[in-house]
Structure formats: C-alpha cells, structure tokens
Design a protein around this motif. Structure first.
Motif, PDB file in Angstrom:
ATOM      1  N   ALA A 182       0.644  -1.283  -0.011  1.00  0.00           N
ATOM      2  CA  ALA A 182       0.052   0.073   0.109  1.00  0.00           C
ATOM      3  C   ALA A 182       0.886   1.278   0.036  1.00  0.00           C
ATOM      4  CB  ALA A 182      -0.900  -0.085   1.252  1.00  0.00           C
ATOM      5  N   LYS A 183       0.245   2.488  -0.468  1.00  0.00           N
ATOM      6  CA  LYS A 183       1.163   3.574  -0.535  1.00  0.00           C
ATOM      7  C   LYS A 183       0.234   4.730  -0.232  1.00  0.00           C
ATOM      8  CE  LYS A 183       4.163   3.884  -3.780  1.00  0.00           C
ATOM      9  NZ  LYS A 183       5.038   4.202  -5.179  1.00  0.00           N
ATOM     10  N   LEU A 184       0.600   5.989   0.519  1.00  0.00           N
ATOM     11  CA  LEU A 184      -0.049   7.050   0.539  1.00  0.00           C
ATOM     12  C   LEU A 184       0.784   8.103   0.302  1.00  0.00           C
ATOM     13  CD1 LEU A 184       0.534   8.358   3.439  1.00  0.00           C
ATOM     14  CD2 LEU A 184      -0.546   6.579   4.418  1.00  0.00           C
ATOM     15  N   LEU A 185       0.136   9.391  -0.027  1.00  0.00           N
ATOM     16  CA  LEU A 185       0.698  10.523  -0.077  1.00  0.00           C
ATOM     17  C   LEU A 185       0.225  11.599   1.369  1.00  0.00           C
ATOM     18  CD1 LEU A 185       2.138  12.877  -1.500  1.00  0.00           C
ATOM     19  CD2 LEU A 185      -0.083  13.608  -2.681  1.00  0.00           C
ATOM     20  N   ALA A 186       1.120  12.053   1.900  1.00  0.00           N
ATOM     21  CA  ALA A 186       0.745  12.898   3.141  1.00  0.00           C
ATOM     22  C   ALA A 186       1.287  14.266   2.874  1.00  0.00           C
ATOM     23  CB  ALA A 186       1.542  12.311   4.363  1.00  0.00           C
ATOM     24  N   VAL A 187       0.541  15.350   3.007  1.00  0.00           N
ATOM     25  CA  VAL A 187       0.865  16.649   2.650  1.00  0.00           C
ATOM     26  C   VAL A 187       0.641  17.364   3.931  1.00  0.00           C
ATOM     27  CG1 VAL A 187       0.134  18.626   1.373  1.00  0.00           C
ATOM     28  CG2 VAL A 187      -0.036  16.552   0.254  1.00  0.00           C
ATOM     29  N   PHE A 188       1.594  18.000   4.466  1.00  0.00           N
ATOM     30  CA  PHE A 188       1.498  18.725   5.642  1.00  0.00           C
ATOM     31  C   PHE A 188       1.624  20.306   5.291  1.00  0.00           C
ATOM     32  CE2 PHE A 188       3.518  15.008   6.938  1.00  0.00           C
ATOM     33  CZ  PHE A 188       3.102  14.630   8.131  1.00  0.00           C
ATOM     34  N   VAL A 189       0.808  21.078   6.173  1.00  0.00           N
ATOM     35  CA  VAL A 189       0.928  22.458   5.968  1.00  0.00           C
ATOM     36  C   VAL A 189       1.165  23.011   7.585  1.00  0.00           C
ATOM     37  CG1 VAL A 189      -0.185  24.708   6.111  1.00  0.00           C
ATOM     38  CG2 VAL A 189      -0.765  23.020   4.049  1.00  0.00           C
ATOM     39  N   ALA A 190       2.429  23.400   7.739  1.00  0.00           N
ATOM     40  CA  ALA A 190       2.887  23.899   9.032  1.00  0.00           C
ATOM     41  C   ALA A 190       3.664  24.892   9.058  1.00  0.00           C
ATOM     42  CB  ALA A 190       3.704  22.234   9.500  1.00  0.00           C
ATOM     43  N   ASP A 191       4.103  25.188  10.126  1.00  0.00           N
ATOM     44  CA  ASP A 191       5.093  26.543  10.465  1.00  0.00           C
ATOM     45  C   ASP A 191       6.293  26.219  10.035  1.00  0.00           C
ATOM     46  OD1 ASP A 191       2.967  27.684  11.877  1.00  0.00           O
ATOM     47  OD2 ASP A 191       3.879  27.502  13.977  1.00  0.00           O
ATOM     48  N   SER A 192       6.834  26.984   9.306  1.00  0.00           N
ATOM     49  CA  SER A 192       8.141  26.715   8.690  1.00  0.00           C
ATOM     50  C   SER A 192       9.360  26.556   9.455  1.00  0.00           C
ATOM     51  CB  SER A 192       8.623  27.943   7.800  1.00  0.00           C
ATOM     52  OG  SER A 192       7.518  28.539   6.778  1.00  0.00           O
TER      53      SER A 192
END
Length: 138
Positions: free
Chosen positions: A118-128
C-alpha cells in the motif's frame, strides 16, 4: 549553472528527511520526501509532501504530529487502516482521503493487507520553523 539547482534540491531533501525522525516510523514503512515549499501568500507556513510505502502487513509506529501541522492524506494504492486521536479506526482504499488536525496523535497507521503493498501521500501545512513533523509516542 546546473550545480546550483542540484545542490538546492539536495539541501531541500535533507531538510525534509531530518524533519521526520526515523524512529517515528517503523520497519514496516518507508517514508520518502517528495516536495517542500514555503507558501508565498501565507508567511511562515510551508507545504511538505511525503510518500509512505507499506509492504504487506507494514505498520507505522504510533506518533504525534507537529503542533502547527494540518495534514491531508491520500491513498495512492492498496488499503490503509488509520486512527487519529479519539476518532474511529477506519480503512481507506486507493483514491480515498482524510485529514488530521494540528497536534494529532496518530495511533494506528498500517497496511490493511497482509498480502499486497500500500502507498499513501501525506501533505503537511505547518509552521516553517517546525523542526519535527512527527514525534514517536513513547
């Protein structure tokens, strides 16, 4: 000057890799940095994307996410079983997605199949300035 973009890409990949402690993930997953970019119209925020590959039966160690990170997850292939915070444990199939709030405790994240990867894409929006996007739960 082809060396400048190559060096920049290498530095970005290293920055992403060091933002994800290896111990926050188990021997049952393989995390590959995919993309990192400051968000120009949201000062102080960065978008980071990672691909997580699971062999059959692969499991991520329980971990928490950075206090500032909002996460979108998309299943690229296979079936992923996931549970964050007090939510239910759910199975997501290829083409399905979910999100996690800032500072989420990711208690279950594994390949739901013992026979297929199995494979997933994780996209984070976080403080730089967040140094670690994931931290193991001891």
């Amino acid at each position: 000057m082809i060396a400048r973009p190559i060096i920049g890409a290498a530095v970005a990949a290293l920055a992403i890799a060091t933002a994800i402690p290896a111990r926050a993930h188990g021997p049952g997953d393989d995390v590959t940095p995919h993309f990192e970019q400051a968000i120009p119209n949201i000062p102080g925020k960065t978008l980071t994307a990672m691909i997580v590959d699971y062999p059959p039966g692969g499991v991520s160690a329980p971990h928490s996410h950075a206090d500032s990170s909002f996460i979108f997850v998309y299943v690229l292939s296979g079936d992923i079983e996931s549970k964050a915070n007090d939510g239910p444990t759910q199975v997501y199939r290829a083409g399905e997605s979910w999100h996690e709030p800032p500072a989420a405790n990711h208690l279950v994240n594994r390949n739901a199949s013992k026979t297929k990867p199995a494979k997933l894409l994780a996209v984070f929006v976080a403080d730089s300035d967040e140094k670690a996007l994931t931290t193991p739960i001891e």
